[in-house]
Design a protein around this motif. Structure first.
Motif, PDB file in Angstrom:
ATOM      1  N   GLU A  35       0.849  -1.195   0.000  1.00 13.66           N
ATOM      2  CA  GLU A  35       0.000   0.000   0.000  1.00 13.66           C
ATOM      3  C   GLU A  35       0.881   1.240   0.000  1.00 13.66           C
ATOM      4  N   GLY A  36       0.504   2.244  -0.784  1.00 12.03           N
ATOM      5  CA  GLY A  36       1.254   3.486  -0.854  1.00 12.03           C
ATOM      6  C   GLY A  36       2.533   3.377  -1.666  1.00 12.03           C
ATOM      7  N   SER A  37       2.638   2.349  -2.476  1.00 16.27           N
ATOM      8  CA  SER A  37       3.862   2.094  -3.231  1.00 16.27           C
ATOM      9  C   SER A  37       3.518   1.590  -4.621  1.00 16.27           C
ATOM     10  N   SER A  38       4.508   1.581  -5.493  1.00 18.19           N
ATOM     11  CA  SER A  38       4.338   0.955  -6.809  1.00 18.19           C
ATOM     12  C   SER A  38       5.387  -0.143  -6.989  1.00 18.19           C
ATOM     13  N   ARG A 115      -4.650  -5.120   4.519  1.00 17.54           N
ATOM     14  CA  ARG A 115      -4.692  -3.740   4.022  1.00 17.54           C
ATOM     15  C   ARG A 115      -3.314  -3.099   3.849  1.00 17.54           C
ATOM     16  N   GLU A 116      -2.253  -3.764   4.312  1.00 19.77           N
ATOM     17  CA  GLU A 116      -0.895  -3.255   4.076  1.00 19.77           C
ATOM     18  C   GLU A 116      -0.476  -3.439   2.614  1.00 19.77           C
ATOM     19  N   LYS A 118      -1.474  -3.243  -1.454  1.00 19.86           N
ATOM     20  CA  LYS A 118      -2.369  -2.686  -2.464  1.00 19.86           C
ATOM     21  C   LYS A 118      -2.846  -3.787  -3.407  1.00 19.86           C
TER      22      LYS A 118
END
Length: 156
Positions: A35-38, A115-116, A118
């Protein structure tokens, strides 16, 4: 007299994770995008107090991918350094060692990841090796491929 400086803070972390595979029109492995990353990477997480790296690896794979697996063998360890920013604004140098295991997929659904993460996805292993963000992940995936190629049919 020289200026006294305090020694740099060091933190050591131990994590564990896995290369979970299945044979389905070739060998596929599960990768995650946090999450919050690509960043495309392997599932892994910190070893809890009193927990073995094997137990951590199975737990983290289940949490981050939604999949249950069986450990086939240890693939090895990787270590790397990075910085953690503390609340006081201080940068703390951290050395992390990650134990990686080759795991056979048993059951579960990628939609059940926590949820950690994506996204959790299956990729052909050759594609995962090319697309993995980190060199250490690519090295572990290459080791996994060699080990999978040596497995007997009943272990696949």
């Amino acid at each position: 007299m020289g200026v006294k400086s305090k020694p740099a803070s060091l933190v050591f972390q131990v994590s564990a994770g896995g290369v979970i595979f299945k044979k389905d029109n070739g060998v596929h492995v599960c990768m995650i995008i946090p999450e919050g990353s690509s960043v495309l990477t392997l599932p892994k997480g910190l070893v809890d107090t009193g927990e073995s790296p094997e137990v951590t690896a199975l737990r983290e794979v289940k949490e981050e991918t939604g999949l249950e697996a069986k450990i086939i063998k240890k693939l090895g360890e990787v270590s790397y350094w990075f910085y953690i920013k503390k609340e006081q604004g201080e940068n703390v140098r951290c050395k992390k060692t990650v134990h990686f295991y080759l795991m056979k997929y048993i059951k579960g659904s990628l939609e059940d990841h926590d949820r950690e993460v994506k996204e959790a996805l299956w990729l052909p292993i050759d594609e995962a090796i090319k697309k993995a963000e980190y060199k250490t992940d690519r090295e572990i995936l290459k080791k996994a491929l060699k080990e999978i190629e040596q497995l007997h049919e009943e272990d696949l």
